[in-house]
Design a protein around this motif. Sequence first.
Motif, PDB file in Angstrom:
ATOM      1  N   THR A 373     -30.051   6.512   0.467  1.00  0.00           N
ATOM      2  CA  THR A 373     -29.104   7.140   2.171  1.00  0.00           C
ATOM      3  C   THR A 373     -29.750   7.784   3.460  1.00  0.00           C
ATOM      4  O   THR A 373     -29.433   8.578   2.957  1.00  0.00           O
ATOM      5  CB  THR A 373     -28.312   5.956   2.437  1.00  0.00           C
ATOM      6  OG1 THR A 373     -28.411   4.980   1.112  1.00  0.00           O
ATOM      7  CG2 THR A 373     -27.710   5.465   3.331  1.00  0.00           C
ATOM      8  N   THR A 375     -28.659   7.883   7.681  1.00  0.00           N
ATOM      9  CA  THR A 375     -27.383   7.681   8.926  1.00  0.00           C
ATOM     10  C   THR A 375     -27.684   9.258   9.560  1.00  0.00           C
ATOM     11  O   THR A 375     -27.701  10.202   9.463  1.00  0.00           O
ATOM     12  CB  THR A 375     -27.146   7.170   8.442  1.00  0.00           C
ATOM     13  OG1 THR A 375     -26.073   8.628   8.104  1.00  0.00           O
ATOM     14  CG2 THR A 375     -26.574   5.991   8.188  1.00  0.00           C
ATOM     15  N   HIS A 413     -26.022   0.954  11.659  1.00  0.00           N
ATOM     16  CA  HIS A 413     -25.225   0.196  10.681  1.00  0.00           C
ATOM     17  C   HIS A 413     -24.020   0.589  11.828  1.00  0.00           C
ATOM     18  O   HIS A 413     -23.322   1.995  11.674  1.00  0.00           O
ATOM     19  CB  HIS A 413     -25.602   0.772   9.896  1.00  0.00           C
ATOM     20  CG  HIS A 413     -24.366   0.560   8.473  1.00  0.00           C
ATOM     21  ND1 HIS A 413     -24.478  -0.304   7.712  1.00  0.00           N
ATOM     22  CD2 HIS A 413     -23.521   1.098   7.787  1.00  0.00           C
ATOM     23  CE1 HIS A 413     -23.549  -0.412   6.964  1.00  0.00           C
ATOM     24  NE2 HIS A 413     -23.546   0.501   6.689  1.00  0.00           N
ATOM     25  N   ARG A 416     -24.289   3.793  14.148  1.00  0.00           N
ATOM     26  CA  ARG A 416     -24.826   4.561  13.166  1.00  0.00           C
ATOM     27  C   ARG A 416     -26.298   4.167  13.616  1.00  0.00           C
ATOM     28  O   ARG A 416     -26.024   2.590  13.225  1.00  0.00           O
ATOM     29  CB  ARG A 416     -24.571   6.401  11.949  1.00  0.00           C
ATOM     30  CG  ARG A 416     -23.579   6.754  12.718  1.00  0.00           C
ATOM     31  CD  ARG A 416     -23.068   7.046  11.674  1.00  0.00           C
ATOM     32  NE  ARG A 416     -24.356   8.795  10.770  1.00  0.00           N
ATOM     33  CZ  ARG A 416     -23.938   9.354  11.281  1.00  0.00           C
ATOM     34  NH1 ARG A 416     -23.086  10.024  12.512  1.00  0.00           N
ATOM     35  NH2 ARG A 416     -24.610  10.183  10.947  1.00  0.00           N
ATOM     36  N   TRP A 417     -27.564   4.716  13.158  1.00  0.00           N
ATOM     37  CA  TRP A 417     -28.648   3.923  13.215  1.00  0.00           C
ATOM     38  C   TRP A 417     -28.673   5.003  11.653  1.00  0.00           C
ATOM     39  O   TRP A 417     -28.492   5.733  10.461  1.00  0.00           O
ATOM     40  CB  TRP A 417     -29.880   4.297  13.801  1.00  0.00           C
ATOM     41  CG  TRP A 417     -31.373   4.311  13.196  1.00  0.00           C
ATOM     42  CD1 TRP A 417     -31.868   4.668  12.057  1.00  0.00           C
ATOM     43  CD2 TRP A 417     -31.600   2.760  13.477  1.00  0.00           C
ATOM     44  NE1 TRP A 417     -33.092   3.928  11.676  1.00  0.00           N
ATOM     45  CE2 TRP A 417     -33.513   2.675  13.057  1.00  0.00           C
ATOM     46  CE3 TRP A 417     -31.526   2.131  14.429  1.00  0.00           C
ATOM     47  CZ2 TRP A 417     -34.173   1.302  13.522  1.00  0.00           C
ATOM     48  CZ3 TRP A 417     -31.754   0.504  14.836  1.00  0.00           C
ATOM     49  CH2 TRP A 417     -33.687   0.916  14.653  1.00  0.00           C
ATOM     50  N   ARG A 418     -29.288   3.412  10.463  1.00  0.00           N
ATOM     51  CA  ARG A 418     -29.725   3.541   8.999  1.00  0.00           C
ATOM     52  C   ARG A 418     -30.453   3.401   8.274  1.00  0.00           C
ATOM     53  O   ARG A 418     -31.053   1.951   8.728  1.00  0.00           O
ATOM     54  CB  ARG A 418     -28.053   3.442   8.558  1.00  0.00           C
ATOM     55  CG  ARG A 418     -27.738   3.488   6.326  1.00  0.00           C
ATOM     56  CD  ARG A 418     -26.930   2.136   5.586  1.00  0.00           C
ATOM     57  NE  ARG A 418     -27.430   0.655   5.419  1.00  0.00           N
ATOM     58  CZ  ARG A 418     -26.249   0.429   4.980  1.00  0.00           C
ATOM     59  NH1 ARG A 418     -26.019   0.898   4.392  1.00  0.00           N
ATOM     60  NH2 ARG A 418     -27.037  -0.918   4.747  1.00  0.00           N
ATOM     61  N   HIS A 420     -31.999   2.372   4.511  1.00  0.00           N
ATOM     62  CA  HIS A 420     -31.744   2.263   3.099  1.00  0.00           C
ATOM     63  C   HIS A 420     -32.722   1.845   2.216  1.00  0.00           C
ATOM     64  O   HIS A 420     -33.182   1.036   3.258  1.00  0.00           O
ATOM     65  CB  HIS A 420     -30.523   1.746   3.391  1.00  0.00           C
ATOM     66  CG  HIS A 420     -29.946   1.646   2.039  1.00  0.00           C
ATOM     67  ND1 HIS A 420     -29.675  -0.166   1.226  1.00  0.00           N
ATOM     68  CD2 HIS A 420     -29.000   1.525   1.109  1.00  0.00           C
ATOM     69  CE1 HIS A 420     -29.134  -0.024  -0.506  1.00  0.00           C
ATOM     70  NE2 HIS A 420     -28.968   1.598  -0.234  1.00  0.00           N
TER      71      HIS A 420
END
Length: 430
Positions: A373, A375, A413, A416-418, A420
């Motif tokens: 993950t 972010t 997300h 923020r940018w995520r 995964h």
Amino acid sequence: MRDGLGRLLGARARLRWVHQILGGALLMPYFLLASVAVGSAAGGANALSSLPLSLAAYAAALPLAAVTGVYGLVRPLSVTAVRAMCAVPGERLAEGPARSWAARGRASAWWTLHLGVGAVVSGMTLAVPPMAVVLIVLPFVSGLREVRLGFGWFNTGVETYTAPLLGIGLLAALALCAAVAGELLARLAPVLLGPTAADRLAAAEERAADLAVRNRLARELHDAVGHALSAVTLQAAAARRMLERDPDFVREALTAIEDTTRRTVGELDAVLGLLREGDPARPDGATAPAPSLAADLDGLLARTRAAGTTVTAHQDPGPAGDWARLPATTSREAYRIVQEGLSNALRHGAGPVDLRILVRACHDTGRRELEITMTNPPAAPEGREPRTTGGRGLRGSAERAALLGGSVEAGPHGDRWRLHAVLPLAGGDR
């Protein structure tokens, strides 16, 4: 008129005529063997001196040719000749040896037809022109009117002035027969030498394998070179800004650039090693090993931080206690996924990056999974490319995960940018 002469005597017709003569030449070994057998069966007679026995030898030679035509390499030999001489488009003909019995049977039928028709046309080509020449010059050479030619006494049975017309007619008939036979063979070639369903399936599988290799190379080059260029660009820009104010920072940035480029050259060598059977520059033919999560993650994080991006990393290998115990393939693909996420953060992101990598048990199956993950804030600072929902790198990461049975999701997300990623591990892997 001109079109008709072109069909009879044009370059295409002449090549097809040569193709038929080649077939006649290829039939000769079978014919000679059959003539011996026919002559023995006829009480030791010479089959070549008797027209009926010669025809019997010809008929016996065709089954012999058919038997040898089943051999797998007969088809590529025939296809090469057809492409060169019969003006048949290459895509309508099969590639490689015939493997299935259906393809072998069709190739054998073509082989027999080519040799049989070629023998007839070759015989006519040998016999008709001399006879036609004699008829054409007959009015001008009186001594030829009573000449023994071939079988028995030859007598035109027509007035002298009509003999040249008959000779010209024989030549035209020969050209017409060769043209018709050539057209027949050209039309039947795709039917008998064309790809079977198995050939088409094999060709499709080969194209799919080639595309898979191309996609793999594209992913490797994109991830290795793309990340290096992003990191080096930001490191060089930061060094330029701090050149007068902080020489120590500049030295660190230049050291990071040197380390990044050196490692990238090694990774590029490993990717190019996939294109060749060994590396001539190294005696053992080996290439540099591909980077992995176990061996190269710390260096990747250090180079990213040297580019001016803060990275906070949380790593939990679970009960195994060591990333080195991950399966080698999973470790390599996970490294590339992390590398792509950090590359996007360098190019498009703003602010610190939070990276979490852990091994956990899947709630549904109980099997172990590697979870990644990442972010960071999505807003791009001035001079950086705006963030998008996906590009070649993210598609490549998704393909890497899919090959292992996992998945990759990337997008906004919250604030923020995520990114995964989940990569399943086999039950026995640690």
